[in-house]
Design an enzyme around this catalytic site. Structure first.
Site: not given
Ligand code: DHB
Ligand code: FE
Length: 284
Positions: A12, A59, A240
């Site tokens: 995501h 988040h 995750e």
């Molecule tokens: C990224 C990945 C994530 O799962 C997230 O919540 C925020 C940023 C990333 O790889 O930039």
């Molecule tokens: Fe994430």
């Protein structure tokens, strides 16, 4: 009786939302990732889900470090998408499947899961971006949702064993629901990635492939590890995968792997997309 018609599992990464907003899906950087959704779009024509039960992690938008439920189940009439600071355009609001939410909540508490119930809840990129990928260009969402947020942010985290058990309990609740809705399960996040510290950019291809194999064929294998083992292998945000494990649990014992895409990197993340469907031939 409601039935689970399939499960979609996907990363995501917020930058995906930026690519969608810019119309960059065909750019060389993005195409291998977006192409992974073609089999899902084809499958959706027959699958026709009415409701999505989405396992994801918040988040810091809806829950912050001062109040962090381990498992939170939404029971709101609607869920506004709000950007927690990624500079993304705001995505469409979601309509809640309130009756199914309460049925799942009742069943989980009966099963002795001490969940937090949320009648007012915001959702972030971890729910909105997967839906944008699954239903691109939709004017409004064609499904109602039951969001289930798992704490993958602040330690102590729930174990893979507990997350699989949670998902299985949700699956039993869906099976016992009196409605005849077609339910799709979503698990979002992962796969290996770490955004901060000395190991920023950490990716573990071998571990990711093992997780995807186990998810389809033997999800209990994923419960041999602790959440800290996963952090070590997959990075601090790679944990995750707990959302994927719970979502897999909601699908019942036997599934077919209908499609898989694995592409490195999208931003800092090993990006993966899988479609699992209920097993056609029962496993002996
Ligand atoms: C990224 C990945 C994530 O799962 C997230 O919540 C925020 C940023 C990333 O790889 O930039
Ligand atoms: Fe994430």
């Amino acid at each position: 009786m409601a039935q689970v018609v399939g499960g979609v599992f996907t990363s995501h990464v917020p930058a995906i939302g930026g690519a969608i907003a810019r119309g960059a899906q065909g750019d060389p950087y993005w195409k291998p990732f977006f192409d992974g959704f073609k089999p899902i779009h084809t499958w959706l024509r027959d699958a026709r889900p009415d409701i999505v039960v989405a396992f994801y992690n918040d988040h810091g938008l809806n829950f912050f470090l001062d109040k962090m439920p381990t498992f939170a189940v939404g029971a709101a009439p609607s869920y506004r998408n709000a950007d927690e600071g990624w500079g993304l355009p705001l995505f469409k609001p979601f309509e809640g499947a309130v009756d199914l939410s309460w049925h799942i909540i009742e069943a989980l508490v009966q099963d002795e899961f001490d969940i937090t119930t949320c009648q007012d809840m915001l959702v972030d990129h971890a729910l909105a971006i997967p839906c944008e990928l699954i239903w691109p260009h939709a004017e409004s969402w064609p499904v109602k949702i039951v969001p289930i947020a798992i704490n993958t942010v602040q330690h102590p985290l729930p174990s893979p064993h507990r997350c699989l058990a949670l998902g299985r309990a949700v699956g039993r609740a869906i099976a016992s629901w009196q409605g005849d809705e077609r339910v799709m399960v979503i698990g979002t996040g992962g796969l290996s990635h770490q955004l901060e510290g000395e190991r920023a950019g950490h990716i573990n291809i071998g571990y990711d492939r093992w997780c995807m194999d186990a998810l389809a064929g033997d999800p209990d294998a994923l419960t041999a590890q602790s959440s800290l083992d996963i952090v070590e292998q997959a990075g601090s945000q790679g944990v995750e995968i707990l959302n994927w494990i719970a979502a897999r649990g909601a699908m019942g014992d036997h599934v077919d792997e209908t499609s898989r895409n694995y592409h490195i990197p999208i931003s800092n993340t090993a990006a993966a997309t899988m479609l699992l469907t209920p097993a056609v031939a029962p496993v002996a």
